[in-house]
Design a protein around this motif. Structure first.
Motif, PDB file in Angstrom:
ATOM      1  N   SER A  90      14.180   0.620 -13.066  1.00  0.00           N
ATOM      2  CA  SER A  90      12.797   0.214 -12.802  1.00  0.00           C
ATOM      3  C   SER A  90      11.878   1.427 -12.641  1.00  0.00           C
ATOM      4  O   SER A  90      10.679   1.332 -12.902  1.00  0.00           O
ATOM      5  N   THR A  91      12.437   2.557 -12.217  1.00  0.00           N
ATOM      6  CA  THR A  91      11.648   3.790 -12.137  1.00  0.00           C
ATOM      7  C   THR A  91      11.110   4.173 -13.511  1.00  0.00           C
ATOM      8  O   THR A  91       9.943   4.549 -13.667  1.00  0.00           O
ATOM      9  N   LYS A  92      11.949   4.061 -14.533  1.00  0.00           N
ATOM     10  CA  LYS A  92      11.524   4.391 -15.896  1.00  0.00           C
ATOM     11  C   LYS A  92      10.437   3.438 -16.379  1.00  0.00           C
ATOM     12  O   LYS A  92       9.486   3.848 -17.048  1.00  0.00           O
ATOM     13  N   ILE A  93      10.580   2.163 -16.039  1.00  0.00           N
ATOM     14  CA  ILE A  93       9.596   1.158 -16.474  1.00  0.00           C
ATOM     15  C   ILE A  93       8.229   1.458 -15.884  1.00  0.00           C
ATOM     16  O   ILE A  93       7.212   1.484 -16.592  1.00  0.00           O
ATOM     17  N   ILE A  94       8.197   1.716 -14.577  1.00  0.00           N
ATOM     18  CA  ILE A  94       6.905   1.914 -13.923  1.00  0.00           C
ATOM     19  C   ILE A  94       6.329   3.286 -14.237  1.00  0.00           C
ATOM     20  O   ILE A  94       5.111   3.452 -14.352  1.00  0.00           O
ATOM     21  N   SER A  95       7.187   4.299 -14.427  1.00  0.00           N
ATOM     22  CA  SER A  95       6.706   5.650 -14.743  1.00  0.00           C
ATOM     23  C   SER A  95       6.060   5.715 -16.120  1.00  0.00           C
ATOM     24  O   SER A  95       5.139   6.498 -16.343  1.00  0.00           O
ATOM     25  N   ALA A  96       6.559   4.897 -17.047  1.00  0.00           N
ATOM     26  CA  ALA A  96       6.000   4.894 -18.399  1.00  0.00           C
ATOM     27  C   ALA A  96       4.610   4.269 -18.429  1.00  0.00           C
ATOM     28  O   ALA A  96       3.799   4.601 -19.301  1.00  0.00           O
ATOM     29  N   PHE A 118      -1.234   8.041  -9.059  1.00  0.00           N
ATOM     30  CA  PHE A 118      -2.563   7.697  -8.548  1.00  0.00           C
ATOM     31  C   PHE A 118      -2.812   6.189  -8.629  1.00  0.00           C
ATOM     32  O   PHE A 118      -3.390   5.592  -7.718  1.00  0.00           O
ATOM     33  N   ASP A 119      -2.382   5.558  -9.734  1.00  0.00           N
ATOM     34  CA  ASP A 119      -2.588   4.118  -9.913  1.00  0.00           C
ATOM     35  C   ASP A 119      -1.901   3.322  -8.810  1.00  0.00           C
ATOM     36  O   ASP A 119      -2.415   2.289  -8.343  1.00  0.00           O
ATOM     37  N   ILE A 120      -0.725   3.791  -8.396  1.00  0.00           N
ATOM     38  CA  ILE A 120       0.059   3.081  -7.386  1.00  0.00           C
ATOM     39  C   ILE A 120      -0.508   3.310  -5.990  1.00  0.00           C
ATOM     40  O   ILE A 120      -0.662   2.382  -5.201  1.00  0.00           O
ATOM     41  N   ILE A 121      -0.830   4.566  -5.704  1.00  0.00           N
ATOM     42  CA  ILE A 121      -1.376   4.909  -4.373  1.00  0.00           C
ATOM     43  C   ILE A 121      -2.683   4.167  -4.117  1.00  0.00           C
ATOM     44  O   ILE A 121      -2.960   3.724  -3.001  1.00  0.00           O
ATOM     45  N   GLU A 122      -3.481   3.999  -5.169  1.00  0.00           N
ATOM     46  CA  GLU A 122      -4.778   3.334  -5.047  1.00  0.00           C
ATOM     47  C   GLU A 122      -4.644   1.900  -4.557  1.00  0.00           C
ATOM     48  O   GLU A 122      -5.587   1.326  -4.001  1.00  0.00           O
ATOM     49  N   GLU A 123      -3.461   1.306  -4.744  1.00  0.00           N
ATOM     50  CA  GLU A 123      -3.239  -0.088  -4.336  1.00  0.00           C
ATOM     51  C   GLU A 123      -2.518  -0.188  -2.995  1.00  0.00           C
ATOM     52  O   GLU A 123      -1.938  -1.226  -2.667  1.00  0.00           O
ATOM     53  N   GLY A 124      -2.532   0.893  -2.212  1.00  0.00           N
ATOM     54  CA  GLY A 124      -1.982   0.838  -0.864  1.00  0.00           C
ATOM     55  C   GLY A 124      -0.531   1.248  -0.730  1.00  0.00           C
ATOM     56  O   GLY A 124       0.064   1.110   0.349  1.00  0.00           O
TER      57      GLY A 124
END
Length: 622
Positions: A40-46, A51-57
């Motif tokens: 799942s790390t590869k899926i989300i990293s691609a 920044f996109d993730i941090i922006e959502e809390g």
């Protein structure tokens, strides 16, 4: 497709991850921990930047298998592939009621979880911490705007090796992951497949098509959300093929930028390392990810290397002209890559953009260095003659072997072993097999060690004829197919004449002329699906010097409206095939998306062939 604001698969994947997973979780303090396993790390990293993730809390991203400090005041989003190992680790996180890993857990699985795995969660102390559980159905890598892969490099061996005991399981996993792509894009496609092929994987595409169809039907029945999201009046088409469709494309030297880099330079998981020289003369090693996040890469990746170098220089001059830094170069334009590199050292205040130019200067220079050192102008010319059966003027090549011995006898320092293997395999494929005595003579001439000859012998498992005369009855049909491959608009360079079979297939599907015997519909009632109408080919000649020569043939563009076309290649796809779908999209103004089990460089393809079966087990069958 992404640069003009159109559909982008990677962006669609990102939106699904953000909207349907991260933003859907509301916590008391607004803060979240994101827990991932390797897949799942590869899926989300691609798809997403940090920044996109941090922006959502999301305050912290943690690998599930790492030792972690308990955070019993924070709730966690677990984004996991449903493997037995990940389920066990999740349960372990909450095995101690007095010291849970997190305050609560929100479970999201990349694909459907099995009943046994669900029962394990229900029977564990972790159950009382589970606030939500959802099968998000996103188990693929959104690689580019029009490309995805399943991160399954082992699939080639498992599908094509006669010794594999994992073929059935591999096919089910491939089908599961294709279905998650359909779910993400809300597609319930009409399915076609590559008809039977000789070799270890005979019927593979049909089996995959049937599995995908069955699993999609099951999803339609079981998921009201998916059922309601699908528009039956705008069904896309999914054509499933396997690597045997075209054993030539993975062997050729390609001179478009992305393909050339992955063939000639040391790229690992799309990461490239290079050295830069600072103003004080010291060097610094940098590692970059080759992705659409770099706007220069997105523009350059499908250009021929000759166009690439000119584009970099011209756009650098425009960049200098449009910025005050131009004063530092006295307004003088740079005319080559060396002058450009020198000018960049005088503009440190534009570091971020200049770093991108520096990367592409470095890669293009390295590509051309290898091109010259490895005699690729001569090699690629012969490769194209063998692959197409024609010379650069479109005339039949009669004595194709005449140029082969000189190249095969070059020392390994000038022509490495794998390049000799590529030439030999192309020759055997182009001749539809050769005599055993000729094969042995060429092996000796090229000094191919017996252990490496298995790569050639194992072509038989892709349906390639190795021995002359063993399949003479198919010769005429194969020749006709080879000629038909060249009727689509070929890349306009002399050393890039071969058109991948997948591009021909895609064009015929978009023109609604794809043979239903070679590519049947899985269900008869789907055969009436509408597609684009055909367009004629026009040709004209060209006269330019060789290595950066444009080809003598060119076609006109057409446009047509219609639904999405998905082309899926089991066993790996090449970067030339990726480029082809963008060219088809541009020509037909249609959304064409390519998917595959993994992306293949020529080196990986040769190594995959080498590992299919040991030579001592097949040499008596050649």
């Amino acid at each position: 497709m992404s640069s003009d604001g159109g559909f982008n698969l990677r962006e669609a994947t990102k939106a699904r991850l953000i909207q349907d997973m991260i933003k859907s979780v509301n916590t008391p303090n607004g803060l979240k921990v994101l827990v991932l396993n390797a897949e799942s790390t590869k899926i989300i990293s691609a798809a997403c930047r940090m920044f996109d993730i941090i922006e959502e809390g999301v305050t912290l991203v943690e690998p599930i298998y790492n030792s972690r400090q308990p955070l019993d005041k924070l709730e966690a989003i677990y984004f996991l592939t449903p493997t037995d190992e990940s389920i066990e680790q999740f349960c372990k996180d909450f095995s101690n009621p007095s010291k849970p890993q997190y305050a609560a857990a929100h479970l999201f699985f990349t694909r459907p979880i099995s009943n046994d795995q669900l029962a394990k969660i229900k029977a564990s102390p972790a159950l009382k911490y589970v606030k939500s559980l959802k099968e998000i159905n996103l188990d693929f890598i959104g690689y580019e705007g029009a490309a995805f892969h399943l991160d399954m490099p082992q699939a080639f061996h498992n599908l094509f090796s006669p010794d594999s005991s994992h073929s059935a399981d591999e096919q089910h996993l491939i089908a599961d992951r294709i279905v998650t792509m359909c779910a993400t894009l809300k597609e319930y496609p009409v399915i076609r497949y590559q008809a039977g092929k000789d070799g270890a994987a005979a019927g593979l595409s049909h089996n995959l098509a049937r599995l995908v169809s069955d699993k999609l039907d099951r999803l339609m029945r079981g998921s009201e959300e998916f059922n309601n999201s699908v528009n039956p009046n705008t069904r896309s088409t999914l054509i499933i093929v396997d690597r045997s469709i075209d054993p030539i494309a993975p062997l050729l030297h390609e001179f478009t930028y992305q393909a050339m880099i992955h063939d000639l330079l040391p790229v690992d998981s799309d990461k490239f390392s290079y050295e830069t020289t600072k103003n004080d003369g010291s060097t610094n090693t940098k590692q970059v990810l080759l992705s659409e996040l770099d706007p220069l890469w997105e523009t350059l990746r499908h250009m021929h290397i000759a166009e690439t170098m000119n584009w970099i220089i011209d756009n650098f001059n425009s960049f200098v002209k449009d910025n005050k830094a131009s004063k530092l170069t006295s307004g003088k334009k740079v005319s080559n890559l060396k002058e450009m590199s020198d000018a960049m050292k005088a503009m440190p205040q534009y570091k971020e953009m200049l770093d991108k130019y520096s990367l592409h200067i470095n890669m293009s220079q390295q590509c051309m260095t290898v091109f010259n050192e490895k005699h690729l102008a001569d090699i690629a010319g012969l490769e194209q003659d063998m692959a197409t059966g024609e010379d650069s003027e479109g005339k039949p090549v009669k004595n194709i072997i005449s140029g082969l011995p000189r190249l095969l006898t070059l020392p390994e320092a000038e022509l490495p072993l794998d390049d000799k293997l590529r030439l030999l395999m192309l020759y055997i494929i182009s001749q539809e097999g050769i005599k055993d005595a000729d094969r042995k003579r060429l092996m000796e001439l090229a000094h191919i060690p017996p252990v490496h000859q298995s790569a050639i012998a194992n072509l038989r498992f892709l349906g390639v004829t190795l021995m002359k005369g063993t399949k003479a009855k198919k010769t005429q049909k194969m020749k006709e197919k080879k000629k038909s491959k060249q009727r689509t608009d070929a890349p306009p360079y002399e050393l890039s004449r071969y058109v991948p079979a997948l591009k021909v297939l895609g064009q015929e599907a978009l023109e609604n002329t794809l043979d239903t015997k070679d590519y049947p519909y899985l269900k008869e009632d789907a055969a009436a699906e509408k597609s684009a109408s055909s367009a004629p080919n026009n040709y004209r000649t060209s006269t330019q010097p060789k290595w950066a020569n444009k080809d003598k043939r060119k076609t006109t563009a057409t446009s047509a409206g219609g639904n999405r076309l998905f082309l899926f290649v089991a066993g790996g796809a090449t970067f030339s095939e990726l480029r082809s779908v963008y060219e088809l999209s541009e020509k037909f103004k249609r959304e064409v998306i390519i998917g595959t089990t993994s992306l293949l460089s020529p080196t990986e393809f040769v190594e995959n062939l080498r590992q299919l079966k040991r030579l001592d087990l097949v040499e008596g069958e050649l």
